[in-house]
Design a protein around this motif. Structure first.
Motif, PDB file in Angstrom:
ATOM      1  N   LYS A   1       1.329  -8.234   7.405  1.00 43.12           N
ATOM      2  CA  LYS A   1       0.155  -8.040   6.546  1.00 43.12           C
ATOM      3  C   LYS A   1      -1.063  -7.639   7.375  1.00 43.12           C
ATOM      4  CE  LYS A   1       1.547 -11.306   2.923  1.00 43.12           C
ATOM      5  NZ  LYS A   1       1.244 -12.599   2.274  1.00 43.12           N
ATOM      6  N   ASP A   2      -1.201  -8.254   8.557  1.00 45.21           N
ATOM      7  CA  ASP A   2      -2.332  -7.923   9.433  1.00 45.21           C
ATOM      8  C   ASP A   2      -2.231  -6.490   9.931  1.00 45.21           C
ATOM      9  OD1 ASP A   2      -4.683  -8.855  11.061  1.00 45.21           O
ATOM     10  OD2 ASP A   2      -3.332  -8.292  12.695  1.00 45.21           O
TER      11      ASP A   2
ATOM     12  N   ASP B   1      -0.751  -3.978   8.378  1.00 47.32           N
ATOM     13  CA  ASP B   1      -1.060  -3.085   7.252  1.00 47.32           C
ATOM     14  C   ASP B   1      -2.556  -3.061   6.961  1.00 47.32           C
ATOM     15  OD1 ASP B   1       1.616  -2.508   6.979  1.00 47.32           O
ATOM     16  OD2 ASP B   1       1.963  -3.991   5.387  1.00 47.32           O
ATOM     17  N   ALA B   2      -3.199  -4.241   7.040  1.00 40.21           N
ATOM     18  CA  ALA B   2      -4.638  -4.315   6.763  1.00 40.21           C
ATOM     19  C   ALA B   2      -5.437  -3.538   7.799  1.00 40.21           C
ATOM     20  CB  ALA B   2      -5.075  -5.778   6.733  1.00 40.21           C
ATOM     21  N   LYS B   3      -5.042  -3.626   9.051  1.00 47.20           N
ATOM     22  CA  LYS B   3      -5.749  -2.892  10.109  1.00 47.20           C
ATOM     23  C   LYS B   3      -5.508  -1.392   9.994  1.00 47.20           C
ATOM     24  CE  LYS B   3      -5.963  -6.664  13.449  1.00 47.20           C
ATOM     25  NZ  LYS B   3      -5.451  -7.239  14.723  1.00 47.20           N
TER      26      LYS B   3
ATOM     27  N   GLU C   1      -5.124   0.161   7.228  1.00 48.47           N
ATOM     28  CA  GLU C   1      -5.945   0.596   6.094  1.00 48.47           C
ATOM     29  C   GLU C   1      -7.434   0.314   6.327  1.00 48.47           C
ATOM     30  OE1 GLU C   1      -4.309  -1.484   2.791  1.00 48.47           O
ATOM     31  OE2 GLU C   1      -2.342  -0.506   2.934  1.00 48.47           O
TER      32      GLU C   1
ATOM     33  N   ASN D   1      -9.023  -2.459   6.240  1.00 44.06           N
ATOM     34  CA  ASN D   1      -9.531  -3.367   5.209  1.00 44.06           C
ATOM     35  C   ASN D   1     -10.061  -4.627   5.888  1.00 44.06           C
ATOM     36  OD1 ASN D   1      -9.912  -5.171   3.087  1.00 44.06           O
ATOM     37  ND2 ASN D   1      -8.160  -4.407   1.929  1.00 44.06           N
ATOM     38  N   GLN D   2     -11.351  -4.595   6.255  1.00 48.30           N
ATOM     39  CA  GLN D   2     -11.925  -5.674   7.052  1.00 48.30           C
ATOM     40  C   GLN D   2     -11.950  -7.014   6.304  1.00 48.30           C
ATOM     41  OE1 GLN D   2     -12.689  -5.358  10.357  1.00 48.30           O
ATOM     42  NE2 GLN D   2     -12.792  -7.595  10.176  1.00 48.30           N
TER      43      GLN D   2
ATOM     44  N   LEU E   1      -6.971 -12.931   6.261  1.00 47.96           N
ATOM     45  CA  LEU E   1      -5.677 -13.190   6.893  1.00 47.96           C
ATOM     46  C   LEU E   1      -5.826 -14.047   8.144  1.00 47.96           C
ATOM     47  CD1 LEU E   1      -3.936  -9.703   6.526  1.00 47.96           C
ATOM     48  CD2 LEU E   1      -3.225 -11.840   5.439  1.00 47.96           C
TER      49      LEU E   1
ATOM     50  N   LEU F   1      -9.797  -8.105   4.111  1.00 46.94           N
ATOM     51  CA  LEU F   1      -8.443  -8.657   4.138  1.00 46.94           C
ATOM     52  C   LEU F   1      -8.088  -9.159   5.534  1.00 46.94           C
ATOM     53  CD1 LEU F   1      -5.799  -9.260   2.738  1.00 46.94           C
ATOM     54  CD2 LEU F   1      -5.059  -6.901   3.171  1.00 46.94           C
ATOM     55  N   ILE F   2      -8.527  -8.441   6.558  1.00 45.99           N
ATOM     56  CA  ILE F   2      -8.274  -8.859   7.946  1.00 45.99           C
ATOM     57  C   ILE F   2      -8.889 -10.231   8.203  1.00 45.99           C
ATOM     58  CG2 ILE F   2      -8.784  -8.365  10.373  1.00 45.99           C
ATOM     59  CD1 ILE F   2      -8.661  -5.370   9.642  1.00 45.99           C
TER      60      ILE F   2
END
Length: 234
Positions: A141-142, A144-146, A148, A150-151, A157, A153-154
């Motif tokens: 998940k981390d 994928d968030a990085k 994208e 997506n701060q 997480l 979500l990072i």
């Protein structure tokens, strides 16, 4: 004369085989599908993995190995000396331990009976695998968030992951405390409590029964704590 010499040689060989003394631990079992190979019973001595017994199997997939156990410790049952992808790790102790497995998936999911410490370790490992799977999910998940960027979500997480780490530490500490009369407790302290505070490690150490404190892992755990405290005081 030649026949007499042959008979004498065979007699000596048979005597030497039959006079082999068993230790106080016998490891026996069956490796289904094994046609030919060699099994080694191994354990760590200082920092070196040493073989304490071995058996060559030629058409017979049953085995019997032995060692003298002074204090319950982890043993390796290895196939042809391969200690990386073909091995069974188990807690050795006095008595008869039965290990059944198959050659195709050797070491993946063996059936081990006869070791009290092994059963306790299996209880811990079951939960530990769940924590490990959750950790792998966080890593994905981390990633994928990085990717994208997506701060939000990072950040979330990271908070969730720290809570997972805390839960794992608390579970491991409580498990060790609840099994303070087993050699598994100091073993877990040495190998699984790397995220724990010194206070938690000290609490586990103080909870150990005198017998466990005097075991090999108990002594190593005490030495481990002494080294941590010595480094903190520098």
């Amino acid at each position: 004369m030649k026949n007499i010499i042959t008979i004498l040689a065979l007699s000596i060989l048979l005597y030497s085989c039959s006079s082999k003394k068993d230790g106080n631990m016998i490891v026996q079992g069956q490796i289904k599908g094994l046609k030919k190979g060699k099994l080694y019973l191994q354990k760590m001595k200082d920092t070196v993995l040493v073989s304490v017994d071995s058996i060559s199997l030629l058409g017979d997939n049953t085995f019997r190995l032995t060692d003298q156990v002074d204090s319950p410790v982890l043993y390796y049952l290895t196939f042809d000396g391969n200690t990386t992808d073909k091995r069974i790790l188990f807690f050795g102790e006095q008595g008869t331990i039965t290990i059944n497995d198959n050659v195709a998936q050797f070491g993946f999911n063996p059936e081990i009976n006869g070791s009290k410490n092994q059963k306790i370790l299996e209880q811990y490992n079951m939960m530990s695998r769940k924590f490990q799977n959750q950790r792998l999910e966080f890593i994905k998940k981390d990633f994928d968030a990085k990717r994208e960027k997506n701060q939000d979500l990072i950040t979330q997480l990271e908070k969730d992951y720290q809570r997972l780490v805390k839960r794992r530490v608390l579970y491991t500490t409580n498990f060790a405390l609840n099994h303070a009369d087993s050699e598994v407790a100091p073993y877990i302290g040495l190998t699984e409590m790397y995220d724990a505070s010194l206070q938690m490690l000290d609490t586990v150490n103080k909870s150990l029964t005198p017998k466990i404190k005097d075991s090999e892992y108990g002594k190593r755990f005490q030495e481990y704590l002494n080294n941590i405290k010595a480094n903190e005081n520098k």
